[in-house]
Write a protein that holds these residues in place. Structure first.
Motif, PDB file in Angstrom:
ATOM      1  N   VAL A  26     -25.409 -55.614   3.385  1.00 37.79           N
ATOM      2  CA  VAL A  26     -26.107 -55.750   2.105  1.00 37.79           C
ATOM      3  C   VAL A  26     -25.795 -54.491   1.310  1.00 37.79           C
ATOM      4  CG1 VAL A  26     -28.384 -55.715   0.996  1.00 37.79           C
ATOM      5  CG2 VAL A  26     -27.972 -57.200   2.989  1.00 37.79           C
ATOM      6  N   THR A  27     -25.379 -54.659   0.061  1.00 47.45           N
ATOM      7  CA  THR A  27     -25.076 -53.477  -0.745  1.00 47.45           C
ATOM      8  C   THR A  27     -25.565 -53.665  -2.173  1.00 47.45           C
ATOM      9  OG1 THR A  27     -23.291 -52.079  -1.621  1.00 47.45           O
ATOM     10  CG2 THR A  27     -22.744 -54.365  -1.197  1.00 47.45           C
ATOM     11  N   ALA A  28     -25.827 -52.535  -2.826  1.00 42.98           N
ATOM     12  CA  ALA A  28     -26.210 -52.552  -4.241  1.00 42.98           C
ATOM     13  C   ALA A  28     -25.071 -52.004  -5.091  1.00 42.98           C
ATOM     14  CB  ALA A  28     -27.464 -51.699  -4.442  1.00 42.98           C
ATOM     15  N   ASN A  29     -23.901 -51.838  -4.482  1.00 45.44           N
ATOM     16  CA  ASN A  29     -22.812 -51.051  -5.060  1.00 45.44           C
ATOM     17  C   ASN A  29     -21.823 -51.936  -5.821  1.00 45.44           C
ATOM     18  OD1 ASN A  29     -20.581 -49.365  -5.411  1.00 45.44           O
ATOM     19  ND2 ASN A  29     -20.928 -48.307  -3.465  1.00 45.44           N
ATOM     20  N   LYS A  30     -22.060 -52.104  -7.127  1.00 47.53           N
ATOM     21  CA  LYS A  30     -21.203 -52.999  -7.932  1.00 47.53           C
ATOM     22  C   LYS A  30     -19.776 -52.484  -8.021  1.00 47.53           C
ATOM     23  CE  LYS A  30     -24.164 -51.326 -10.054  1.00 47.53           C
ATOM     24  NZ  LYS A  30     -25.311 -50.707 -10.713  1.00 47.53           N
ATOM     25  N   TYR A  31     -19.647 -51.142  -8.068  1.00 51.09           N
ATOM     26  CA  TYR A  31     -18.324 -50.527  -8.188  1.00 51.09           C
ATOM     27  C   TYR A  31     -17.487 -50.893  -6.953  1.00 51.09           C
ATOM     28  CZ  TYR A  31     -15.096 -46.594  -9.285  1.00 51.09           C
ATOM     29  OH  TYR A  31     -14.019 -45.806  -9.575  1.00 51.09           O
ATOM     30  N   LEU A  32     -18.098 -50.762  -5.790  1.00 48.16           N
ATOM     31  CA  LEU A  32     -17.430 -51.085  -4.531  1.00 48.16           C
ATOM     32  C   LEU A  32     -17.041 -52.564  -4.459  1.00 48.16           C
ATOM     33  CD1 LEU A  32     -16.748 -50.257  -1.513  1.00 48.16           C
ATOM     34  CD2 LEU A  32     -19.025 -51.132  -0.957  1.00 48.16           C
ATOM     35  N   VAL A  33     -18.004 -53.441  -4.723  1.00 43.35           N
ATOM     36  CA  VAL A  33     -17.748 -54.876  -4.525  1.00 43.35           C
ATOM     37  C   VAL A  33     -16.746 -55.398  -5.558  1.00 43.35           C
ATOM     38  CG1 VAL A  33     -18.768 -57.159  -4.261  1.00 43.35           C
ATOM     39  CG2 VAL A  33     -20.077 -55.143  -3.579  1.00 43.35           C
ATOM     40  N   ALA A  34     -16.865 -54.931  -6.803  1.00 45.03           N
ATOM     41  CA  ALA A  34     -15.922 -55.403  -7.832  1.00 45.03           C
ATOM     42  C   ALA A  34     -14.513 -54.894  -7.540  1.00 45.03           C
ATOM     43  CB  ALA A  34     -16.386 -54.954  -9.219  1.00 45.03           C
ATOM     44  N   THR A  35     -14.408 -53.690  -7.017  1.00 44.51           N
ATOM     45  CA  THR A  35     -13.090 -53.091  -6.791  1.00 44.51           C
ATOM     46  C   THR A  35     -12.378 -53.708  -5.585  1.00 44.51           C
ATOM     47  OG1 THR A  35     -13.912 -51.030  -7.735  1.00 44.51           O
ATOM     48  CG2 THR A  35     -11.886 -50.891  -6.424  1.00 44.51           C
ATOM     49  N   PHE A  36     -13.128 -53.966  -4.514  1.00 43.28           N
ATOM     50  CA  PHE A  36     -12.510 -54.496  -3.288  1.00 43.28           C
ATOM     51  C   PHE A  36     -12.953 -55.932  -3.009  1.00 43.28           C
ATOM     52  CE2 PHE A  36     -12.634 -49.848  -2.710  1.00 43.28           C
ATOM     53  CZ  PHE A  36     -11.284 -49.604  -2.526  1.00 43.28           C
ATOM     54  N   TYR A  37     -13.146 -56.692  -4.083  1.00 41.63           N
ATOM     55  CA  TYR A  37     -13.749 -58.018  -3.965  1.00 41.63           C
ATOM     56  C   TYR A  37     -13.023 -58.917  -2.964  1.00 41.63           C
ATOM     57  CZ  TYR A  37     -15.974 -62.369  -5.499  1.00 41.63           C
ATOM     58  OH  TYR A  37     -16.671 -63.540  -5.546  1.00 41.63           O
ATOM     59  N   ASP A  38     -11.738 -59.135  -3.197  1.00 41.00           N
ATOM     60  CA  ASP A  38     -10.992 -60.078  -2.345  1.00 41.00           C
ATOM     61  C   ASP A  38     -11.027 -59.645  -0.878  1.00 41.00           C
ATOM     62  OD1 ASP A  38     -10.291 -61.600  -4.563  1.00 41.00           O
ATOM     63  OD2 ASP A  38      -8.509 -60.387  -4.940  1.00 41.00           O
ATOM     64  N   GLU A  39     -10.797 -58.367  -0.671  1.00 41.32           N
ATOM     65  CA  GLU A  39     -10.745 -57.849   0.690  1.00 41.32           C
ATOM     66  C   GLU A  39     -12.101 -57.960   1.404  1.00 41.32           C
ATOM     67  OE1 GLU A  39      -9.368 -53.811   0.909  1.00 41.32           O
ATOM     68  OE2 GLU A  39     -10.037 -53.608   2.992  1.00 41.32           O
ATOM     69  N   LEU A  40     -13.159 -57.620   0.691  1.00 36.47           N
ATOM     70  CA  LEU A  40     -14.480 -57.610   1.336  1.00 36.47           C
ATOM     71  C   LEU A  40     -14.960 -59.017   1.672  1.00 36.47           C
ATOM     72  CD1 LEU A  40     -16.296 -54.775  -0.677  1.00 36.47           C
ATOM     73  CD2 LEU A  40     -15.431 -54.669   1.678  1.00 36.47           C
ATOM     74  N   ILE A  41     -14.763 -59.975   0.738  1.00 32.91           N
ATOM     75  CA  ILE A  41     -15.266 -61.303   1.090  1.00 32.91           C
ATOM     76  C   ILE A  41     -14.375 -61.958   2.151  1.00 32.91           C
ATOM     77  CG2 ILE A  41     -16.583 -61.657  -1.050  1.00 32.91           C
ATOM     78  CD1 ILE A  41     -14.491 -63.568  -1.997  1.00 32.91           C
ATOM     79  N   ALA A  42     -13.081 -61.626   2.148  1.00 34.30           N
ATOM     80  CA  ALA A  42     -12.209 -62.158   3.206  1.00 34.30           C
ATOM     81  C   ALA A  42     -12.604 -61.579   4.569  1.00 34.30           C
ATOM     82  CB  ALA A  42     -10.741 -61.835   2.891  1.00 34.30           C
ATOM     83  N   LEU A  43     -12.889 -60.294   4.583  1.00 32.88           N
ATOM     84  CA  LEU A  43     -13.255 -59.639   5.841  1.00 32.88           C
ATOM     85  C   LEU A  43     -14.582 -60.193   6.378  1.00 32.88           C
ATOM     86  CD1 LEU A  43     -12.705 -57.484   7.999  1.00 32.88           C
ATOM     87  CD2 LEU A  43     -13.790 -55.787   6.496  1.00 32.88           C
TER      88      LEU A  43
END
Lengths: 376, 376
Positions: free
Chosen positions: A82-99
C-alpha cells in the motif's frame, strides 16, 4: 494483517495512530532513518523483508528512491504493498503493476490521488457497472489555496505562496505543486485506472500557475470567471487526452467555489452522469485514513490493482479544444492573440496539442507567459 | 446471481438494461402488473419465491405495499434483497434488518439515498476507519431544482413547481418532496447507518419549502444568501439530532452552488474531515446504477447490512441551535421575531427542538409560515 510501515513522517505517523486506535492490524515495524521513540522502529529494511509474518508493506516515505527499491523488494518477498506515493506509482507504473501481478500480491495506492478522497477506489467501483468517459478536477490543495487567496484577498502570487508556505501547505521548494507536476502524476494514475491504459509522462501537456499575476486574477473576476488549475483526462473511442492547465470557470460554478486547500474531483459515467468527490486533498489524517482503508480492503480479501489492463497508448491531445487566455510578450504568440482580454488575449478555439506545441516556442521567448483554458 | 426484479418502471427498466448490458447477472423474472413485452415478465410474486435458484430480489416498485409484503416474503424464502425504496426501509427499519440478520440474507438499499451517489456505501466504508460526527446535504433533486430556479429566474414557487412537474422532476402530487418527507426518510437512513442507531420518524423536525415566496428568495439574495433545503444529522457523545429544514447559506459556498436537480451530501469524519459527494440525485440510470452496484457487492460476497447495530434512541434536537428566519402572521411567533430581515424576521439563537415546538402552535395560526435556519 501484520504491517511494515515505511516512513514515520506526517502521513506515516497518522497511519500508525489510526491503525493502533482501530486495532485494525499489527504494525510490527516502522522503518525510519531517524531515532524516533517507538518500539517498532527499525533502520533496516531487511528486518521487514526477512519477517515472513509481515504480509503488507505500507510505503509513506515519499520520493523515488529508496521507495522504489523497498517497494519492489517487498513485492518480490511476497508482501502486498500500500502506498501514498503518486510520484513512485506514476513513474514505475507498468513495472509495479506487472510485478504485483507476477508475485500475486495486492498493490493499492488510493491515498496517492485526492488525499482523503477515495478517488481511485471510486473509479474502480464505478467501472464495474459503467464506462467512464471523462475525469477532471482540482487535485492539488496547495495551488487551490494560492489561487483562492489571490482571488479573495487580491494577493500577488508571491505573497499567496509565502502564506501557503508559512501555513505548511506548500513546500520550501514549491515547484512540484505550482508547476503542475504533482497534478500530472495524479492525472496519469487516474487516466490509467479509468481507461485501462498506461500513458506516458512526457506526452501530457502541463501548464502551471507560477506566472499568474494579481492583474490576471482581477481581470478574470471582472468577467465573472475564477481561475483554478485542473487535471483532466478524457476518453473517446480509445483515444485518451490528458493534461494539466489553469482553467477559467464561471464564478458561480461548484468547482470555482472550492475553498482553501480542498480538492474536488469528478468523473462522467455512462449511466450515473457526473459524480464529484470533495474533501481534504492532503494532510496527515485524511491521507493516512485512505492508506488505512487500503489496508482494510486488503484484509477483506482485495487482491487486485484497480484495473487489470494497462495498454500503452500515445495521447490524443489533438482531440480536445479550448479558447485560451494568453498573456505573453513572445512574438511567436502574436498570431494566436485574437481578442483582447484583461492584460492578455483570447485565442481562437485550438486543441490542447496545438497549445502544447506553441508553448514550447513561447516559453523560449518569454518565461513569464501565463495561459489558462476557458471552460465551455 | 439470479435475480427477481420487482417493478419495471423508470428505475426497474434501468436496472434491467444495465444488468443485461454488463452481463453481470441473470434477470430471470420481472414482476409487474402491466403487460410489458419482455420474456421475463410475471404477474405473480409466487413464481419468484418458489424458484430456489433466484438468490436475489431487487425491489424498485416503490411505495409501502405490497413492497413490504414482497420484500419480507423474499427474505423469509432465503433470498437477499436490494431495494431503492427509502420509504419502505425507513418505515420498517428495525424489522427488516432483524429479519435479514435472522435469515442470513444480505439487505442493501444504496439507491435509496442520493440516487446515483453511493452515499450509504461511502458511510459504511468511512466507518471502518473513523467515527462520523455529522452528515448534511441536499438530498432531494426536485426541491433543489425549484429553489435554484426561483433564485436564478426570480420565479414564484408555484411557477417553479409547475416547471419541475412539466420536466418530470416533480410528481403530480409533490407533497413528499416539497414538504420534506422524502428527505426525512433519507436522513433517517443516513443517521441510522452513520451512528448505529434507529431513530423514530415522528421525532424528526421537518420543515418544507411549500410556503417559500419569491420575496423571501429575493431578500436572501440581497443579503448574499442562498436558500437550500438540507437534511442533517449530528452525533455527539451518543446524542443524535436529526432534522430537515430550509437553510440559508453563503451564496458563494459549495452547497449554495449546487445546480438543477443535483444532490450534494457531506459527512464529517474524525480523521478525514469533511467529505462531500455530488451527483444526480434521481433519474433512471443513476439510481439504477446504484441498485446494480448493490447486486455486484452481493455477488462479491457482501452479506451485511451497512451497520450491525441499531440502538433505538430518542432524538436530541435540543442540542443543535440556529438563528432562524421566520415569516409569519401568527401572534404566537411574536416573541421570537427579534430582528427585521427582508419580509420576515430573524430569531435569536434557538434549538431545533424549540423551533419544532414553536412551529406546532404557529402552523395552527398561520399555515403560510416559512422558516429557514441561518447557517453558521
Amino acid at each position: 494483517m501484520i504491517i511494515g510501515l515505511l516512513g514515520f513522517g506526517t502521513i506515516g505517523a497518522g497511519v500508525y495512530e489510526i491503525i493502533k486506535e482501530r486495532g485494525a492490524a499489527e504494525v510490527r515495524y516502522v522503518l525510519d532513518i531517524r531515532e524516533i521513540g517507538i518500539p517498532e522502529l527499525t533502520h533496516n529494511m531487511e528486518d521487514i523483508l526477512a519477517d515472513s509474518e509481515v504480509d503488507t508493506v505500507v510505503e509513506v516515505m515519499g520520493g523515488l528512491h529508496p521507495a522504489y527499491e523497498f517497494v519492489t523488494a517487498a513485492m518480490k518477498a511476497g508482501k502486498s504493498v500500500v502506498t501514498a506515493n503518486k510520484y513512485l506509482v506514476a513513474t514505475f507504473y507498468d513495472e509495479l503493476i506487472a510485478l504485483a501481478k507476477e508475485m500475486g500480491v495486492a498493490f493499492r495506492c488510493t491515498a496517492a490521488v485526492g488525499g482523503g478522497i477515495g478517488w481511485l477506489t471510486a473509479l474502480e467501483k464505478a467501472k464495474r457497472a459503467e464506462r467512464i468517459t471523462a475525469l477532471e478536477g482540482i487535485m492539488n490543495g496547495t495551488t487551490n489555496y494560492i489561487l483562492s487567496n489571490m482571488k479573495e484577498k487580491g494577493l500577488s502570487f508571491e505573497t499567496a505562496l509565502s502564506e501557503a508556505q508559512a501555513l505548511g501547505y506548500a513546500e520550501a521548494d514549491p515547484s512540484a505543486d505550482i508547476d503542475g507536476l504533482d497534478i500530472m502524476h495524479k492525472v496519469m494514475l487516474s487516466a490509467n485506472v479509468a481507461y485501462d491504459v498506461s500513458v506516458k509522462k512526457e506526452e501530457l501537456f502541463v501548464a502551471g500557475i507560477r506566472t499568474i499575476t494579481d492583474e490576471d486574477v482581477k481581470a478574470f473576476g471582472e468577467k465573472g470567471l475564477t481561475c483554478k488549475i485542473l487535471g483532466s483526462a478524457f476518453e473517446n473511442d480509445g483515444a485518451v487526452a490528458a493534461f494539466v492547465q489553469p482553467t477559467l470557470l464561471p464564478a458561480d460554478s461548484m468547482t470555482a467555489s472550492v475553498p482553501a486547500n480542498f480538492n474536488l474531483i469528478s468523473y462522467e459515467a455512462e449511466h450515473s452522469g457526473k459524480m464529484s468527490f470533495f474533501g481534504q486533498g492532503a494532510g496527515r489524517y485524511p491521507t493516512a485514513a485512505n492508506a488505512v482503508q487500503d489496508c482494510l480492503d486488503l484484509a477483506a480479501g482485495k487482491k487486485e490493482f484497480y484495473t487489470n489492463e494497462s495498454k500503452q497508448i500515445a495521447l490524443s491531445n489533438d482531440k480536445v479544444s479550448y479558447r485560451y487566455y494568453i498573456r505573453t510578450t513572445a512574438k511567436s504568440a502574436k498570431a494566436l492573440c485574437k481578442e483582447p482580454f484583461g492584460p492578455g488575449y483570447l485565442t481562437e478555439k485550438m486543441s490542447v496539442a496545438e497549445m502544447q506545441a506553441a508553448m514550447v516556442k513561447i516559453k523560449a521567448e518569454d518565461e513569464k507567459v501565463f495561459i489558462a483554458a476557458l471552460a465551455e
